[in-house]
Design an enzyme around this catalytic site. Sequence first.
Site, PDB file in Angstrom:
ATOM      1  N   ARG A 230     -25.264  25.766  11.016  1.00  0.00           N
ATOM      2  CA  ARG A 230     -25.228  24.496  11.734  1.00  0.00           C
ATOM      3  C   ARG A 230     -23.823  23.923  11.753  1.00  0.00           C
ATOM      4  O   ARG A 230     -23.084  24.019  10.761  1.00  0.00           O
ATOM      5  CB  ARG A 230     -26.146  23.463  11.058  1.00  0.00           C
ATOM      6  N   GLU A 259     -21.714  19.811  20.134  1.00  0.00           N
ATOM      7  CA  GLU A 259     -21.999  20.904  21.070  1.00  0.00           C
ATOM      8  C   GLU A 259     -22.416  20.307  22.399  1.00  0.00           C
ATOM      9  O   GLU A 259     -23.197  19.345  22.397  1.00  0.00           O
ATOM     10  CB  GLU A 259     -23.114  21.798  20.504  1.00  0.00           C
ATOM     11  N   HIS A 278     -22.955  29.005  20.233  1.00  0.00           N
ATOM     12  CA  HIS A 278     -24.295  28.911  19.651  1.00  0.00           C
ATOM     13  C   HIS A 278     -25.217  30.030  20.196  1.00  0.00           C
ATOM     14  O   HIS A 278     -26.249  29.767  20.814  1.00  0.00           O
ATOM     15  CB  HIS A 278     -24.915  27.525  19.927  1.00  0.00           C
TER      16      HIS A 278
HETATM   17  N1  LIG Z   1     -26.929  29.985  15.168  1.00  0.00           N
HETATM   18  C1  LIG Z   1     -28.182  29.978  15.532  1.00  0.00           C
HETATM   19  O1  LIG Z   1     -28.501  30.119  16.699  1.00  0.00           O
HETATM   20  C2  LIG Z   1     -29.247  29.831  14.506  1.00  0.00           C
HETATM   21  C3  LIG Z   1     -30.467  30.489  14.675  1.00  0.00           C
HETATM   22  C4  LIG Z   1     -31.455  30.331  13.721  1.00  0.00           C
HETATM   23  C5  LIG Z   1     -31.230  29.504  12.625  1.00  0.00           C
HETATM   24  N2  LIG Z   1     -30.060  28.848  12.502  1.00  0.00           N
HETATM   25  C6  LIG Z   1     -29.789  28.004  11.324  1.00  0.00           C
HETATM   26  O2  LIG Z   1     -29.610  28.856  10.193  1.00  0.00           O
HETATM   27  C7  LIG Z   1     -29.893  28.119   9.000  1.00  0.00           C
HETATM   28  C8  LIG Z   1     -30.776  28.939   8.077  1.00  0.00           C
HETATM   29  O3  LIG Z   1     -32.008  29.229   8.701  1.00  0.00           O
HETATM   30  P1  LIG Z   1     -33.194  29.969   7.888  1.00  0.00           P
HETATM   31  O4  LIG Z   1     -34.227  30.289   8.898  1.00  0.00           O
HETATM   32  O5  LIG Z   1     -32.633  31.030   7.047  1.00  0.00           O
HETATM   33  O6  LIG Z   1     -33.692  28.768   6.975  1.00  0.00           O
HETATM   34  P2  LIG Z   1     -34.465  28.864   5.602  1.00  0.00           P
HETATM   35  O7  LIG Z   1     -35.092  27.536   5.407  1.00  0.00           O
HETATM   36  O8  LIG Z   1     -35.299  30.077   5.531  1.00  0.00           O
HETATM   37  O9  LIG Z   1     -33.281  29.020   4.534  1.00  0.00           O
HETATM   38  C9  LIG Z   1     -32.413  27.992   4.186  1.00  0.00           C
HETATM   39  C10 LIG Z   1     -32.041  28.183   2.729  1.00  0.00           C
HETATM   40  O10 LIG Z   1     -31.043  27.227   2.402  1.00  0.00           O
HETATM   41  C11 LIG Z   1     -31.303  26.793   1.079  1.00  0.00           C
HETATM   42  N3  LIG Z   1     -30.634  25.516   0.882  1.00  0.00           N
HETATM   43  C12 LIG Z   1     -31.032  24.280   1.260  1.00  0.00           C
HETATM   44  N4  LIG Z   1     -30.102  23.369   0.891  1.00  0.00           N
HETATM   45  C13 LIG Z   1     -29.114  24.063   0.265  1.00  0.00           C
HETATM   46  C14 LIG Z   1     -27.888  23.685  -0.328  1.00  0.00           C
HETATM   47  N5  LIG Z   1     -27.500  22.402  -0.378  1.00  0.00           N
HETATM   48  N6  LIG Z   1     -27.110  24.654  -0.849  1.00  0.00           N
HETATM   49  C15 LIG Z   1     -27.510  25.949  -0.803  1.00  0.00           C
HETATM   50  N7  LIG Z   1     -28.654  26.378  -0.286  1.00  0.00           N
HETATM   51  C16 LIG Z   1     -29.445  25.433   0.267  1.00  0.00           C
HETATM   52  C17 LIG Z   1     -32.804  26.734   0.983  1.00  0.00           C
HETATM   53  O11 LIG Z   1     -33.243  26.798  -0.349  1.00  0.00           O
HETATM   54  C18 LIG Z   1     -33.208  27.963   1.774  1.00  0.00           C
HETATM   55  O12 LIG Z   1     -33.373  29.076   0.924  1.00  0.00           O
HETATM   56  C19 LIG Z   1     -30.529  26.818   9.494  1.00  0.00           C
HETATM   57  O13 LIG Z   1     -29.536  25.820   9.493  1.00  0.00           O
HETATM   58  C20 LIG Z   1     -30.923  27.105  10.922  1.00  0.00           C
HETATM   59  O14 LIG Z   1     -30.991  25.957  11.710  1.00  0.00           O
HETATM   60  C21 LIG Z   1     -29.061  29.010  13.405  1.00  0.00           C
HETATM   61  O1  LIG Z   2     -32.011  27.339  20.794  1.00  0.00           O
HETATM   62  C1  LIG Z   2     -31.094  28.063  20.422  1.00  0.00           C
HETATM   63  O2  LIG Z   2     -30.599  28.952  21.087  1.00  0.00           O
HETATM   64  C2  LIG Z   2     -30.515  27.871  19.024  1.00  0.00           C
HETATM   65  C3  LIG Z   2     -31.545  28.053  17.981  1.00  0.00           C
HETATM   66  C4  LIG Z   2     -31.045  27.975  16.570  1.00  0.00           C
HETATM   67  O3  LIG Z   2     -29.972  27.144  16.403  1.00  0.00           O
HETATM   68  C5  LIG Z   2     -32.159  27.586  15.660  1.00  0.00           C
HETATM   69  O4  LIG Z   2     -31.981  26.725  14.817  1.00  0.00           O
HETATM   70  O5  LIG Z   2     -33.229  28.183  15.798  1.00  0.00           O
END
Ligand SMILES: NC(=O)c1ccc[n+]([C@@H]2O[C@H](COP(=O)([O-])OP(=O)(O)OC[C@H]3O[C@@H](n4cnc5c(N)ncnc54)[C@H](O)[C@@H]3O)[C@@H](O)[C@H]2O)c1
Ligand SMILES: O=C(O)CC[C@@H](O)C(=O)O
Length: 527
Positions: A230, A259, A278
């Site tokens: 994020r 963004e 993104h």
């Molecule tokens: N770039 C993209 O398009 C994209 C796509 C999917 C997800 N994401 C983002 O990726 C991130 C992770 O997603 P996920 O599905 O693995 O989530 P998830 O909830 O499975 O994992 C997140 C992890 O972070 C840990 N956590 C929470 N606070 C913390 C802290 N202060 N320090 C360290 N660890 C901490 C939690 O314990 C958990 O294990 C999210 O922010 C999500 O929005 C981005």
């Molecule tokens: O919608 C998207 O493409 C981004 C999704 C991603 O940031 C998520 O948190 O799942």
Amino acid sequence: MPKVLVSDPIDPVGIELLGQVAQVDVQTDLTPEQLIQVIPNYDALMIRSGTKVTPEVIEAGKLLKIIGRAGVGVDNVDIPSATRKGIVVVNSPEGNTIAAAEHALTMMLALSRHVPKANVSLKAGKWERKKFTGVEVYKKTLGIVGLGKIGSHVAKVARAMGMQLLAYDPFLSQERAEQLGCKLVELDFLFSEADYITLHIPKTPETYHLINAETLAKMKSTARIVNCARGGIIDEAALAKAIDEGQIAGAALDVFENEPLGESPLSAVEGDLILTPHLGASTEEAQTNVAVDVAEQIRDVLLGLPARSAVNIPGLRPEVLEKLQPYMLLAETLGNLVGQLAGGRIESLDIRLQGELANNESDPIVIAALKGLLSPALQERVNYVNAGIEAKERGIRVIETRDAAARDYAGSIHLEAKGPLETRSVTGALLGDNEIRITDIDDFPVNVAPANHMLITLHRDMPGIIGQIGSQLGGFNVNIASMQVGRKMVRGDAVMVLSLDDLPPEGVVAEINKTEGIRDSYIVTLQ
Ligand SMILES: NC(=O)c1ccc[n+]([C@@H]2O[C@H](COP(=O)([O-])OP(=O)(O)OC[C@H]3O[C@@H](n4cnc5c(N)ncnc54)[C@H](O)[C@@H]3O)[C@@H](O)[C@H]2O)c1
Ligand SMILES: O=C(O)CC[C@@H](O)C(=O)O
């Protein structure tokens, strides 16, 4: 037909699925003001990360029942406002895990081998092989911040590439980290030891600007940072300075504090910095997964069924939901019944889970009981999303107890509602086909199926009283479908439960209460 607004680009498969139960309007270029203008017409909103669902949007969405986020992060939705309004917010927790993890790994490798810069150079007619000498990830240390779904997949692949793994995740057990081949360490240690740092955490007040001038100063000059989690977790100005001053070797970012990116200190960085708009979730597979996942949940909620990945109601694994759902219905029915019997102000609700239920997750049952309890007062304004908040705001204390030894039924629920003047209680269980039975009212044993219209009396057990009530109801042209009396001793206090075919007209209760031996009577509506 309900109406769904899709305000970000969603895979057509999801739109097709929704089209089976709703009118779907796709409008992906709405300004925030236009969204506020149109949202009052919609029962559901489906978004990706582009649409900002602000408190103003939620306030304007008078018909909104559900907001579906086709992805993981729900930081573009004001969850507290949605919860207060009883709007379910759902996401797709796993649909894009692989896509995001693969993008992080792609960024790490592309950064190590200067792929974007080499590509631009070659297309400009140059052949600069020495300039783009890279580094290997093999045997290097990768620090994973956040070892959840995406972080775990990154760990598995990175391990296979021969990397040493450190992880920081305060909510994870040592055992789970070890299973993934990661050494769980403190954040400062990870920052100082890692050759690569990859972020897979949510954006929260604790993680905002986690990477800043101070933490960047702790890193190796050869360190490379990847952020596919994020925007906002990295202080972008501090990062730009650290790369340009050679404090770290480079970074690759997919997400940004604002963004689309627009004007940013990142754009002027000359050192190694890769930026993508993104794209973490942008694979064909992930977009199909999240669209189907969220469209199915919107469809279910519009059909009155529960959502499997609601972020603002107790989450349940599908196998647990399957088992608990009939008990949730039982809890709601009993809550509704005890709420109508107690009337007025309730100060506390004791919820006792008995038999096999005593060993189960209780949150969904508590929420269902509260929903039932508050529905006589709040009608459709209370639902699984806001029942907890509504109860808290009314000062209702919830006390949960468990009694695994209760063996009358496989599982049963006992509710006791205390008001300032009196306490009312009901118990219920499920029969063979998950049929609900009320088995106790105020500790008087009964065996009654809930009915749409019921008359319940508290009375003295005496000859002729049942006949009199029957005649009085007949006088009001109300037909009795079934009748039961529960008593503890002959000619002592008793309850009578009558299921009625018709809603009794006004005045019935007053008339019945005049009957000798009747202490009180209630018209109850269940189902
Ligand atoms: N770039 C993209 O398009 C994209 C796509 C999917 C997800 N994401 C983002 O990726 C991130 C992770 O997603 P996920 O599905 O693995 O989530 P998830 O909830 O499975 O994992 C997140 C992890 O972070 C840990 N956590 C929470 N606070 C913390 C802290 N202060 N320090 C360290 N660890 C901490 C939690 O314990 C958990 O294990 C999210 O922010 C999500 O929005 C981005
Ligand atoms: O919608 C998207 O493409 C981004 C999704 C991603 O940031 C998520 O948190 O799942």
